[in-house]
Scaffold this active site. Sequence first.
Site, mmCIF file in Angstrom:
data_model
loop_
_atom_site.group_PDB
_atom_site.id
_atom_site.type_symbol
_atom_site.label_atom_id
_atom_site.label_comp_id
_atom_site.label_asym_id
_atom_site.label_seq_id
_atom_site.Cartn_x
_atom_site.Cartn_y
_atom_site.Cartn_z
ATOM 1 N N ASN A 272 0.864 -1.173 0.000
ATOM 2 C CA ASN A 272 0.000 0.000 0.000
ATOM 3 C C ASN A 272 0.897 1.219 0.000
ATOM 4 O O ASN A 272 1.724 1.396 0.894
ATOM 5 C CB ASN A 272 -0.902 0.008 1.239
ATOM 6 C CG ASN A 272 -1.715 1.286 1.360
ATOM 7 O OD1 ASN A 272 -2.095 1.877 0.361
ATOM 8 N ND2 ASN A 272 -1.970 1.712 2.590
ATOM 9 N N TYR B 159 -10.786 11.427 5.024
ATOM 10 C CA TYR B 159 -11.712 10.687 4.177
ATOM 11 C C TYR B 159 -11.442 9.196 4.040
ATOM 12 O O TYR B 159 -12.363 8.388 4.057
ATOM 13 C CB TYR B 159 -11.720 11.307 2.769
ATOM 14 C CG TYR B 159 -12.587 10.547 1.790
ATOM 15 C CD1 TYR B 159 -13.975 10.625 1.866
ATOM 16 C CD2 TYR B 159 -12.031 9.744 0.809
ATOM 17 C CE1 TYR B 159 -14.772 9.912 0.986
ATOM 18 C CE2 TYR B 159 -12.818 9.035 -0.075
ATOM 19 C CZ TYR B 159 -14.193 9.118 0.010
ATOM 20 O OH TYR B 159 -14.987 8.416 -0.844
#
Length: 502
Positions: free
Chosen positions: A102, A256
């Site tokens: 990631n 977010y």
Amino acid sequence: MCGIVGVVSTAPVNQLIYDALLLLQHRGQDAAGIVTQQERKFFMHKAKGMVKDVFRTRNMRALPGNVGLGQVRYPTAGNASSEEEAQPFYVNAPFGIVMVHNGNLTNAKQLRCELADTDHRHTNTESDSEVLLNVLAHEIGRASGSAPLKSEDIFKAVRAVHKRIKGSYAVIALIAGYGLLAFRDPYGIRPLCMGHGADGTIMLASESVALEGTTHVFDRDIAPGEAVFVHNDGRVESQQCADETHLNPCVFEFVYLARPDSTMDGISVYQARLNMGETLAKRVVSTVPPSEIDAIIPIPESSRPSAMQLAQLLGIPYREGFVKNRYVGRTFIMPGQGARKKSVRQKLNAIGSEFKGRNVLLVDDSIVRGTTSKEIVQMARDAGANKVYLASAAPPVRHPNVYGIDMPTRSELVAHGRTVEEIREVIGCDALIYQDVEAMKQAVGKINTQVEGFEASCFDGIYITGDISDAEVTALNEGRNRGSEEESEDTSRLSLPNAQES
């Protein structure tokens, strides 16, 4: 942005990894993959699509073993349409290694040349993750020589990896016959944590919700620059492998990306969003008198905590004015502007009674391209709103992101090169209120004072790894493949899956 998980257990791990990936689905909907290990053999299945669609019963039965890892992918580099770039990635030498990643390497192009010319290793895709895997494999080979692999060899290899690669990375890898390796970049930009189960299972994952949602106990976050090696028998060793480290997590995780029920680097995501609503209240008061606002309405879903806190502090009714259709698929590949506008209407529907004759303050978590914001403001007007104000819990997004968030290029960002008043005119609202950059950092950072700062480049233009020039930002953005650029939708609302939909 991706979600990764790795497990070492005394029982089969295929179902556990599947369940963890479901809990991380908000971090990527493009592709999913799982690899397991039985004895010294790897078993892998990966494909484009969401977890529930990629894995059928027959696929799960073909994933035996008590050790494994998995990933959900949202592409930020390479070829988004290529199934070959779904993770995990595999190399057969040395030992046999599979890996999930990631983040985003900022020197992948240079490394790809080094791999070919100096290390004599072949890469077959445009993915920076494949580059990272080959660098790791090369360094493990150098550290171990021709002898059996020892823990110290692994940590030595990670030290060498830290010296060679730049950018953001949280990595989990399986080394055939030895165990599971996990490490995090020296700035801690992308998240990674570790926990355990009652049966001795060790799990590592991008977010704590993947641990807690599978009945595991969250133990700790992996420190920036740290490497953790879990032997096949469950023994855990760890070592700091970077010469210099700083804890600077990506602030957009708290704005977010992450689920609100996660805790990352000692910071509750939910509390961070409440705090951002608190600081946003001061900005609202200085722009629009509270007496002129009849209701505060969140744009589902991530903005809800900020909107609730804002409403409470201002003493204004909080209302749910939009209903989200959870069964509409991803919309960023819709062809043409007309289809994109239609897709917004399909995904959100206004409740007319909450808007008719009222002055409403809409609260969003962030505004990126502004195309979706413009359409939502118009929806509120069509529903009968008298005045429509818009507040963003995040500051203006003025710069591209190079550390693993699929942020548009500068020219696509509505805030780039525009004043707040000019942005307001583009979006079409009666007033536009943005969060302040420093106020946002303080609001999130005060939850854990051990955090030294935040990677907030999309807001402040500061690339904390110190190796990014304007030309390199442009080059990195040109290397992105999100499908068709002209068909991309507003990242803040539709392109990315929402953290609360998992």
